[in-house]
Design a protein around this motif. Sequence first.
Motif, PDB file in Angstrom:
ATOM      1  N   LEU A 102      75.245  -2.080 -27.547  1.00  0.00           N
ATOM      2  CA  LEU A 102      75.074  -1.329 -26.295  1.00  0.00           C
ATOM      3  C   LEU A 102      74.833  -2.300 -25.149  1.00  0.00           C
ATOM      4  O   LEU A 102      75.348  -2.110 -24.044  1.00  0.00           O
ATOM      5  N   GLY A 103      74.059  -3.333 -25.415  1.00  0.00           N
ATOM      6  CA  GLY A 103      73.764  -4.322 -24.375  1.00  0.00           C
ATOM      7  C   GLY A 103      75.015  -5.075 -23.946  1.00  0.00           C
ATOM      8  O   GLY A 103      75.155  -5.452 -22.790  1.00  0.00           O
ATOM      9  N   ARG A 104      75.914  -5.313 -24.859  1.00  0.00           N
ATOM     10  CA  ARG A 104      77.117  -6.091 -24.514  1.00  0.00           C
ATOM     11  C   ARG A 104      78.238  -5.217 -23.947  1.00  0.00           C
ATOM     12  O   ARG A 104      78.908  -5.586 -22.986  1.00  0.00           O
ATOM     13  N   THR A 105      78.464  -4.045 -24.586  1.00  0.00           N
ATOM     14  CA  THR A 105      79.664  -3.274 -24.200  1.00  0.00           C
ATOM     15  C   THR A 105      79.341  -1.891 -23.630  1.00  0.00           C
ATOM     16  O   THR A 105      80.217  -1.223 -23.131  1.00  0.00           O
ATOM     17  N   GLY A 106      78.096  -1.456 -23.783  1.00  0.00           N
ATOM     18  CA  GLY A 106      77.739  -0.121 -23.286  1.00  0.00           C
ATOM     19  C   GLY A 106      78.100   0.977 -24.264  1.00  0.00           C
ATOM     20  O   GLY A 106      77.902   2.158 -23.973  1.00  0.00           O
ATOM     21  N   GLU A 107      78.646   0.625 -25.426  1.00  0.00           N
ATOM     22  CA  GLU A 107      78.947   1.670 -26.417  1.00  0.00           C
ATOM     23  C   GLU A 107      78.924   1.117 -27.841  1.00  0.00           C
ATOM     24  O   GLU A 107      79.060  -0.093 -28.048  1.00  0.00           O
ATOM     25  N   VAL A 135      71.406   6.319 -22.679  1.00  0.00           N
ATOM     26  CA  VAL A 135      72.512   6.294 -23.652  1.00  0.00           C
ATOM     27  C   VAL A 135      72.732   7.721 -24.165  1.00  0.00           C
ATOM     28  O   VAL A 135      71.789   8.384 -24.589  1.00  0.00           O
ATOM     29  N   ASP A 136      73.977   8.195 -24.089  1.00  0.00           N
ATOM     30  CA  ASP A 136      74.329   9.490 -24.687  1.00  0.00           C
ATOM     31  C   ASP A 136      74.549   9.256 -26.163  1.00  0.00           C
ATOM     32  O   ASP A 136      75.309   8.358 -26.544  1.00  0.00           O
ATOM     33  N   ILE A 137      73.912  10.082 -27.005  1.00  0.00           N
ATOM     34  CA  ILE A 137      74.063   9.882 -28.457  1.00  0.00           C
ATOM     35  C   ILE A 137      74.499  11.193 -29.063  1.00  0.00           C
ATOM     36  O   ILE A 137      73.879  12.244 -28.831  1.00  0.00           O
ATOM     37  N   ARG A 138      75.609  11.155 -29.793  1.00  0.00           N
ATOM     38  CA  ARG A 138      75.995  12.379 -30.502  1.00  0.00           C
ATOM     39  C   ARG A 138      76.374  12.050 -31.940  1.00  0.00           C
ATOM     40  O   ARG A 138      76.788  10.923 -32.248  1.00  0.00           O
ATOM     41  N   ILE A 144      76.976   7.996 -35.730  1.00  0.00           N
ATOM     42  CA  ILE A 144      76.160   8.099 -34.520  1.00  0.00           C
ATOM     43  C   ILE A 144      76.942   7.415 -33.399  1.00  0.00           C
ATOM     44  O   ILE A 144      77.143   6.198 -33.421  1.00  0.00           O
ATOM     45  N   VAL A 145      77.441   8.241 -32.492  1.00  0.00           N
ATOM     46  CA  VAL A 145      78.290   7.696 -31.420  1.00  0.00           C
ATOM     47  C   VAL A 145      77.439   7.538 -30.159  1.00  0.00           C
ATOM     48  O   VAL A 145      76.851   8.499 -29.669  1.00  0.00           O
ATOM     49  N   CYS A 146      77.348   6.309 -29.668  1.00  0.00           N
ATOM     50  CA  CYS A 146      76.453   6.010 -28.535  1.00  0.00           C
ATOM     51  C   CYS A 146      77.280   5.474 -27.361  1.00  0.00           C
ATOM     52  O   CYS A 146      78.139   4.615 -27.550  1.00  0.00           O
ATOM     53  N   ARG A 147      76.965   5.969 -26.178  1.00  0.00           N
ATOM     54  CA  ARG A 147      77.703   5.507 -24.996  1.00  0.00           C
ATOM     55  C   ARG A 147      76.784   5.551 -23.771  1.00  0.00           C
ATOM     56  O   ARG A 147      76.123   6.565 -23.546  1.00  0.00           O
ATOM     57  N   THR A 148      76.760   4.481 -23.030  1.00  0.00           N
ATOM     58  CA  THR A 148      75.965   4.495 -21.789  1.00  0.00           C
ATOM     59  C   THR A 148      76.796   5.173 -20.713  1.00  0.00           C
ATOM     60  O   THR A 148      78.026   5.118 -20.745  1.00  0.00           O
ATOM     61  N   ALA A 153      73.114   0.227 -19.852  1.00  0.00           N
ATOM     62  CA  ALA A 153      71.888   1.024 -20.037  1.00  0.00           C
ATOM     63  C   ALA A 153      70.976   0.842 -18.820  1.00  0.00           C
ATOM     64  O   ALA A 153      71.168  -0.080 -18.031  1.00  0.00           O
ATOM     65  N   LYS A 154      69.988   1.752 -18.718  1.00  0.00           N
ATOM     66  CA  LYS A 154      69.087   1.709 -17.548  1.00  0.00           C
ATOM     67  C   LYS A 154      67.683   1.352 -18.001  1.00  0.00           C
ATOM     68  O   LYS A 154      67.166   1.936 -18.965  1.00  0.00           O
ATOM     69  N   GLY A 155      67.067   0.428 -17.314  1.00  0.00           N
ATOM     70  CA  GLY A 155      65.682   0.076 -17.638  1.00  0.00           C
ATOM     71  C   GLY A 155      64.770   1.267 -17.412  1.00  0.00           C
ATOM     72  O   GLY A 155      65.033   2.105 -16.551  1.00  0.00           O
ATOM     73  N   THR A 156      63.717   1.363 -18.218  1.00  0.00           N
ATOM     74  CA  THR A 156      62.787   2.473 -18.079  1.00  0.00           C
ATOM     75  C   THR A 156      61.449   2.089 -18.704  1.00  0.00           C
ATOM     76  O   THR A 156      61.312   1.008 -19.278  1.00  0.00           O
ATOM     77  N   LYS A 157      60.470   3.006 -18.617  1.00  0.00           N
ATOM     78  CA  LYS A 157      59.167   2.761 -19.254  1.00  0.00           C
ATOM     79  C   LYS A 157      59.141   3.514 -20.567  1.00  0.00           C
ATOM     80  O   LYS A 157      59.406   4.722 -20.589  1.00  0.00           O
TER      81      LYS A 157
END
Length: 419
Positions: A102-107, A135-138, A144-148, A153-157
Amino acid sequence: MQKFIVEGGRKLRGEITLQGSKNSSLPIMAAAILCGEECTLRNCPALTDVYAASRILNCVGCRCMFSGNTAVIDSTSLSGTEIPEELMHEMRSSIIFMGAMLGRTGECTVSVPGGCELGPRPIDMHLAAMKKMGVDIRDSGGQIVCRTRKGRAKGTKLSLSFPSVGATENIILCAVTAEGETVINNAAREPEICDLCGFLRACGADIKGDGGSRIVINGREQLHGCDYAIMPDRIAGATYLSMTAAAGGEIILTEACVPEMEPFLNVLEQTGCSIYSRGSRIYLRSGSRLRAVSDRIRTMPHPGFPTDAQAVLMAALAAADGTSVFEENIFDCRYRHTEALVKMGADIQVLGKVAIVRGVQRLHGANVEATDLRGGAAMICAALAAEGTSEITRIEHINRGYEKIEDAVTALGGSIRRA
Ligand code: EPZ
C-alpha cells in the motif's frame, strides 16, 4: 519428512555467534518494497520463513538474491500488487506485505495469513488501522482487496487496543510514504520494531518514538535504497541459553543484543545460573541443578517476559528443584509443547493460561512431534537434558526460525543429527 535425533545427557560448552533476527528480517524484507531501489541486508538468517518472504518479493516483481547471510533486494521492477493465497498461507508475516505494498503502490490484494498454530490470530487491528488511513478494503471470494482512494494513504491518529507487533509494523510501513502525519498510540515496543524503523530511517523515512508506545511518522513521497545490518535474534539467544541451562555447562553468545534480552536474562538468572555480559557477549554457566523461579513468569509485550521464550525456559525448568508457574498472556494456545515435555517425564499441569511446572529429578528421551517453532525448540532443550535418545519429528516448524540449529548444538558438544 526429516527429524532430529538427540542423544541427551551431555553438557554443552563453547561459543556461538547469534544469527540475525527472524522477526526483524521479515518486516524489513517487506519494507524493501518501499524504497524502489536496491537494498542490501546483512546478517539475514537462512531460514524457511526468510525464503518464503523472498518468494513473495519475487512474485510481485522484485529481485531478491542471497549470498551467505547477505540479501540484496531490488524493488525497482515491482510489477504486481497481488500475493497469491498459497504464499500468504506460508507464514503469518505475509500480512506485513500489505502495508508495504500500500505504501509503494496504493493497492494490494492479499488473503488471511498462515503461521504457527498458537490459537486464533486475527488481523482485525491491521485492517481497522488501514481503513482509518483511507484504504478501502473489500472481501472478494476470500481475498482482501485493498485500495487507497488517491493512490496514497492518509496519515491519521491511531490507538491500538493491544500493542500488536504485526499491526504496529503494518501501520509504520503504510505510513512512511502516506500523506501527512501518522501517530500510533499504544504501539508495540519490541526491539524488532526499532530495527524496522532503523532500516526505514536509513531509507530516508521520518519516524520518531519507536521503542516507546507513541510513534510519530511523517510521510515522505519517496524513499531510497540502503545498506543495513539486521539485529541479532534475541529469541535464538534465549533458546541457546536455555539449552545450556537445561543440559548443564557453559556458553558464550557473541554478537548478542544484551539490553533487548534483559527481560529474559533477569528471569533466567533466578534459576541459579551465573550470567555475565560484556559488550555484545553473554556468558552463562549453569549451576549443578537449576532452581525453580519463585515469581510467576508472566509473558507480556516488551519489555515484559517474551512469549517466544516461554517454551524453551519451561523445558529447562521441567527438571529444576521446585515448582515454577507460567502465565501466557499473549496467545491463547501456546502450551502445545507441554504434551511432549510430559511424554519426556515432565510434570506440567495446564489450567487455561497458567502452566504449573513441578520440577522432576530427570527427564527421559521420547519420540515427540514439534507442534510449532518455539515448542519444537523447547523439545530440543528437553532432549539435550534428558537421559537417553529422543526423536523429534515435524522439524519443518523448527527450520522456520533457527539457522543450522544442529550445527550450533554440535559445536557446543551436544549430540543431535538430522535424519
Ligand atoms: C509477532 O507476531 C511475532 N512474529 C511472534 O513471533 C511473537 O510471538 C508475537 O509478535 C508477540 O511478540 C513476528 O514478528 C513475525 P501480535 P504477531 O500481533 O505480530 C492478537 C515466533 O515464535 N491480535 O503482537 O502475529 C493476536 O491474536 C513468533 O517467532 C489480534 O487480536 O503478534 C495475539 O493474541 C510467533 N488482532 C496478540 O494480539 C490483530 O489484528 C499478539 O499478536 C493482531 C493481533
